[in-house]
Design a protein around this motif. Structure first.
Motif, PDB file in Angstrom:
ATOM      1  N   SER A 177       0.825  -1.224   0.000  1.00  0.00           N
ATOM      2  CA  SER A 177       0.000   0.000   0.000  1.00  0.00           C
ATOM      3  C   SER A 177       0.855   1.269   0.000  1.00  0.00           C
ATOM      4  O   SER A 177       0.406   2.321  -0.466  1.00  0.00           O
ATOM      5  CB  SER A 177      -0.933   0.010   1.210  1.00  0.00           C
ATOM      6  OG  SER A 177      -0.197  -0.190   2.403  1.00  0.00           O
ATOM      7  N   HIS A 178       2.085   1.185   0.487  1.00  0.00           N
ATOM      8  CA  HIS A 178       2.960   2.370   0.540  1.00  0.00           C
ATOM      9  C   HIS A 178       3.217   2.937  -0.848  1.00  0.00           C
ATOM     10  O   HIS A 178       3.536   4.106  -1.004  1.00  0.00           O
ATOM     11  CB  HIS A 178       4.302   1.994   1.174  1.00  0.00           C
ATOM     12  CG  HIS A 178       5.140   1.141   0.289  1.00  0.00           C
ATOM     13  ND1 HIS A 178       4.752  -0.126  -0.091  1.00  0.00           N
ATOM     14  CD2 HIS A 178       6.327   1.377  -0.339  1.00  0.00           C
ATOM     15  CE1 HIS A 178       5.672  -0.629  -0.896  1.00  0.00           C
ATOM     16  NE2 HIS A 178       6.637   0.259  -1.047  1.00  0.00           N
ATOM     17  N   ARG A 179       3.034   2.080  -1.863  1.00  0.00           N
ATOM     18  CA  ARG A 179       3.409   2.491  -3.227  1.00  0.00           C
ATOM     19  C   ARG A 179       2.595   3.680  -3.736  1.00  0.00           C
ATOM     20  O   ARG A 179       3.034   4.393  -4.638  1.00  0.00           O
ATOM     21  CB  ARG A 179       3.240   1.318  -4.194  1.00  0.00           C
ATOM     22  CG  ARG A 179       4.338   0.307  -4.006  1.00  0.00           C
ATOM     23  CD  ARG A 179       4.156  -0.865  -4.931  1.00  0.00           C
ATOM     24  NE  ARG A 179       5.414  -1.534  -5.093  1.00  0.00           N
ATOM     25  CZ  ARG A 179       6.170  -1.468  -6.199  1.00  0.00           C
ATOM     26  NH1 ARG A 179       5.787  -0.766  -7.240  1.00  0.00           N
ATOM     27  NH2 ARG A 179       7.321  -2.099  -6.246  1.00  0.00           N
ATOM     28  N   ARG A 232      -9.498  -3.131  -2.139  1.00  0.00           N
ATOM     29  CA  ARG A 232      -9.167  -2.172  -3.202  1.00  0.00           C
ATOM     30  C   ARG A 232      -8.818  -0.866  -2.499  1.00  0.00           C
ATOM     31  O   ARG A 232      -9.551  -0.406  -1.632  1.00  0.00           O
ATOM     32  CB  ARG A 232     -10.390  -1.949  -4.108  1.00  0.00           C
ATOM     33  CG  ARG A 232     -10.042  -1.062  -5.308  1.00  0.00           C
ATOM     34  CD  ARG A 232     -11.264  -0.410  -5.898  1.00  0.00           C
ATOM     35  NE  ARG A 232     -11.824   0.551  -4.967  1.00  0.00           N
ATOM     36  CZ  ARG A 232     -13.107   0.916  -4.944  1.00  0.00           C
ATOM     37  NH1 ARG A 232     -13.969   0.409  -5.779  1.00  0.00           N
ATOM     38  NH2 ARG A 232     -13.547   1.799  -4.049  1.00  0.00           N
ATOM     39  N   TYR A 233      -7.707  -0.297  -2.876  1.00  0.00           N
ATOM     40  CA  TYR A 233      -7.226   0.936  -2.238  1.00  0.00           C
ATOM     41  C   TYR A 233      -7.016   1.984  -3.316  1.00  0.00           C
ATOM     42  O   TYR A 233      -6.371   1.716  -4.328  1.00  0.00           O
ATOM     43  CB  TYR A 233      -5.910   0.636  -1.507  1.00  0.00           C
ATOM     44  CG  TYR A 233      -5.157   1.845  -1.002  1.00  0.00           C
ATOM     45  CD1 TYR A 233      -5.809   2.909  -0.387  1.00  0.00           C
ATOM     46  CD2 TYR A 233      -3.767   1.912  -1.123  1.00  0.00           C
ATOM     47  CE1 TYR A 233      -5.097   4.004   0.086  1.00  0.00           C
ATOM     48  CE2 TYR A 233      -3.048   3.001  -0.652  1.00  0.00           C
ATOM     49  CZ  TYR A 233      -3.721   4.052  -0.050  1.00  0.00           C
ATOM     50  OH  TYR A 233      -3.022   5.131   0.414  1.00  0.00           O
ATOM     51  N   ARG A 234      -7.592   3.167  -3.095  1.00  0.00           N
ATOM     52  CA  ARG A 234      -7.390   4.264  -4.050  1.00  0.00           C
ATOM     53  C   ARG A 234      -6.766   5.451  -3.342  1.00  0.00           C
ATOM     54  O   ARG A 234      -7.137   5.764  -2.210  1.00  0.00           O
ATOM     55  CB  ARG A 234      -8.745   4.715  -4.612  1.00  0.00           C
ATOM     56  CG  ARG A 234      -9.358   3.708  -5.536  1.00  0.00           C
ATOM     57  CD  ARG A 234     -10.656   4.247  -6.109  1.00  0.00           C
ATOM     58  NE  ARG A 234     -11.150   3.336  -7.129  1.00  0.00           N
ATOM     59  CZ  ARG A 234     -12.423   3.166  -7.430  1.00  0.00           C
ATOM     60  NH1 ARG A 234     -13.365   3.860  -6.792  1.00  0.00           N
ATOM     61  NH2 ARG A 234     -12.775   2.325  -8.371  1.00  0.00           N
ATOM     62  N   ASN A 235      -5.860   6.108  -4.019  1.00  0.00           N
ATOM     63  CA  ASN A 235      -5.315   7.365  -3.499  1.00  0.00           C
ATOM     64  C   ASN A 235      -5.493   8.429  -4.577  1.00  0.00           C
ATOM     65  O   ASN A 235      -4.538   8.833  -5.246  1.00  0.00           O
ATOM     66  CB  ASN A 235      -3.837   7.222  -3.110  1.00  0.00           C
ATOM     67  CG  ASN A 235      -3.311   8.496  -2.444  1.00  0.00           C
ATOM     68  OD1 ASN A 235      -4.080   9.391  -2.092  1.00  0.00           O
ATOM     69  ND2 ASN A 235      -1.996   8.569  -2.276  1.00  0.00           N
ATOM     70  N   TYR A 294      -5.003  -3.324  -5.786  1.00  0.00           N
ATOM     71  CA  TYR A 294      -5.705  -4.405  -5.102  1.00  0.00           C
ATOM     72  C   TYR A 294      -4.691  -5.072  -4.180  1.00  0.00           C
ATOM     73  O   TYR A 294      -3.622  -5.488  -4.636  1.00  0.00           O
ATOM     74  CB  TYR A 294      -6.324  -5.371  -6.115  1.00  0.00           C
ATOM     75  CG  TYR A 294      -7.546  -4.734  -6.757  1.00  0.00           C
ATOM     76  CD1 TYR A 294      -8.809  -4.950  -6.232  1.00  0.00           C
ATOM     77  CD2 TYR A 294      -7.410  -3.851  -7.831  1.00  0.00           C
ATOM     78  CE1 TYR A 294      -9.917  -4.321  -6.776  1.00  0.00           C
ATOM     79  CE2 TYR A 294      -8.510  -3.217  -8.378  1.00  0.00           C
ATOM     80  CZ  TYR A 294      -9.764  -3.451  -7.840  1.00  0.00           C
ATOM     81  OH  TYR A 294     -10.854  -2.811  -8.368  1.00  0.00           O
ATOM     82  N   LEU A 295      -5.010  -5.125  -2.902  1.00  0.00           N
ATOM     83  CA  LEU A 295      -4.014  -5.495  -1.895  1.00  0.00           C
ATOM     84  C   LEU A 295      -4.484  -6.657  -1.032  1.00  0.00           C
ATOM     85  O   LEU A 295      -5.689  -6.820  -0.818  1.00  0.00           O
ATOM     86  CB  LEU A 295      -3.769  -4.296  -0.964  1.00  0.00           C
ATOM     87  CG  LEU A 295      -3.291  -3.013  -1.633  1.00  0.00           C
ATOM     88  CD1 LEU A 295      -3.422  -1.831  -0.684  1.00  0.00           C
ATOM     89  CD2 LEU A 295      -1.841  -3.177  -2.078  1.00  0.00           C
TER      90      LEU A 295
END
Ligand code: AKG
Length: 324
Positions: free
Chosen positions: A207-209, A228-231, A238-239
Motif C-alpha cells: 500500500s505504501h506504493r 481495493r485501495y485508491r489514493n 488491489y491489496l
C-alpha cells in the motif's frame, strides 16, 4: 548514541565479510520496495522480552483502574498531549532493558541499510491494546465506531506514559508528521505471543506504493483478505492484508506510508508491544531513497487527516478494519 556508531568498527567489518548480514540488507530494501515492510525471520531475544514485559506489568494493573470516570473526563476533556512524551514515557525508566532490540545485529543491520549508519530513534514507547473487559462501560459506549481508538484522553494522567489502543483503522504512520518526508520507519516488537485474538496488526502489503494519503483512506473490501485501495489521482491497487501474528520477540518494520491497523482486542488480556519510529540520518545514500523513488504518490503531505475536530476529538465515524 546510535548503537551502530558506538560499535562502528565491528559493524563495518561485519558488513564487508558476513554474507548473511549483507543479504539481510538487500532483503530489507527489496522488501520495502515491493511490500513496504520487512518481517524478521529471526525473533528477538525471548529473555529480553520477558524481563522487560515483567517490569512493564509491575508498573500498573491493566484493568479499569487505568481510566478516568465519565464525570472526571467530562469535567475537563483533553484530547491532545495525552500520549507519552519526554519526561512521561515508561521506556525512559527501562532504557537499560532495551539493548536486546536496539543492539540486535539484525535490527541494526536493517536500519543501517534503510536509513543510513547515522539513523536516529525519533520516538519509542510501550503500546498496550486494551481488552474489552478492561474498558469501563461508559467508555465503550462513547468510543463505539470511532476510527482511531487511542484511549489517551480517557486514561488517568499518571498512566499516560504508555499509549493505549482499542483498535485503530487502517492508517499510515505519516499521519502524525505533517510536511515531513516519509524518511522514517516504524519498528514493532511483540513482547509475548500474539494470536488472532490479541489484536494483531493488519498490514496492507504494497500500500505504501501510492505514497502519502489523507486519513481516512479510500478502502473497499473485495474478499476476506483483499482490499481495493485508491489514493485519488495517484492510482488504485488491489491489496492483500497480512495479519501479523507472532511469537515472543516477533519484529517487523514498515514504511511511513504503509497502511496498517488493528481490531479491538478480543482476548481477555492486553497486548503489550514496543513501537519505535526511526528516521534517516544525514548519509549521502540510504535504502529508503530507493524505496521512495518508486512511490506513485507524494512522499509528504501538508494535511494528513480529516477525522478530527479542532479540539482533537473524533468528528468522523466508521472503521474499515472492523466493518469493511
Ligand atoms: O498497536 C496497535 O494496536 C496499533 C498501533 C499502530 O497502528 C500504531 O502505533 O501506528
Amino acid at each position: 548514541m546510535n548503537p551502530l556508531v558506538e560499535r562502528g568498527t565491528d559493524m563495518n567489518a561485519l558488513a564487508k565479510t558476513d554474507y548473511a548480514a549483507w543479504s539481510l540488507s538487500e532483503a530489507v530494501v527489496s522488501d520495502f520496495v515491493r511490500k513496504g515492510a520487512h518481517i524478521f525471520d529471526e525473533r528477538l531475544d525471548e529473555h529480553g522480552c520477558a524481563e522487560l514485559l515483567a517490569q512493564i506489568r509491575a508498573t500498573r494493573r491493566f484493568d479499569e483502574s487505568l481510566f478516568l470516570s465519565e464525570a472526571e473526563f467530562d469535567a475537563n476533556p483533553q484530547h491532545v498531549g495525552v500520549n507519552p512524551r519526554p519526561g512521561r514515557n515508561l521506556l525512559e525508566r527501562l532504557e537499560a532493558k532495551l539493548g536486546f532490540v536496539e543492539r540486535s545485529p539484525q535490527i541494526v543491520e536493517a536500519l543501517w541499510s534503510l536509513l543510513g549508519p547515522d539513523y536516529r530513534i525519533l520516538d519509542k514507547k510501550v503500546v498496550c491494546d486494551v481488552p474489552a473487559r478492561s474498558l469501563p462501560a461508559w467508555l465503550k459506549r462513547r468510543i463505539h465506531g470511532d476510527p482511531v481508538n487511542n484511549l489517551g484522553a480517557y486514561v488517568r494522567p499518571e498512566h499516560r506514559d504508555i499509549t493505549y489502543f482499542y483498535g485503530i483503522d487502517f492508517h499510515q504512520d505519516l499521519i502524525d508528521y505533517k510536511d515531513r518526508e516519509a524518511d522514517f520507519i516504524t519498528l514493532y516488537v511483540y513482547l509475548h505471543p500474539v494470536t488472532e485474538q490479541d489484536a494483531p496488526l493488519y498490514l496492507l502489503e504494497g500500500s505504501h506504493r501510492l505514497g502519502g494519503a489523507v486519513f481516512p483512506h479510500d478502502l473497499k473490501r473485495t474478499g476476506p483478505d483483499c482490499w481495493r485501495y485508491r489514493n485519488g489521482r495517484h492510482g488504485e491497487m488491489y491489496l492483500t492484508q497480512r495479519v501479523l501474528t507472532g511469537e515472543t520477540g516477533f519484529a517487523a518494520m514498515w514504511h511511513a506510508c504503509a497502511l496498517h491497523g488493528a481490531q479491538p482486542d478480543a482476548a481477555d488480556h492486553e497486548r503489550i508491544s514496543l513501537r519505535y519510529l526511526i528516521g534517516r540520518g544525514e548519509a549521502a545514500a540510504a535504502g529508503i531513497d530507493a524505496v521512495n523513488a518508486t512511490l506513485a504518490g507524494p512522499a509528504s503531505l501538508a494535511d494528513t487527516r480529516k477525522d478530527l475536530a479542532a479540539d482533537g476529538s473524533a468528528q468522523l465515524r466508521g472503521n474499515v478494519v472492523l466493518e469493511g
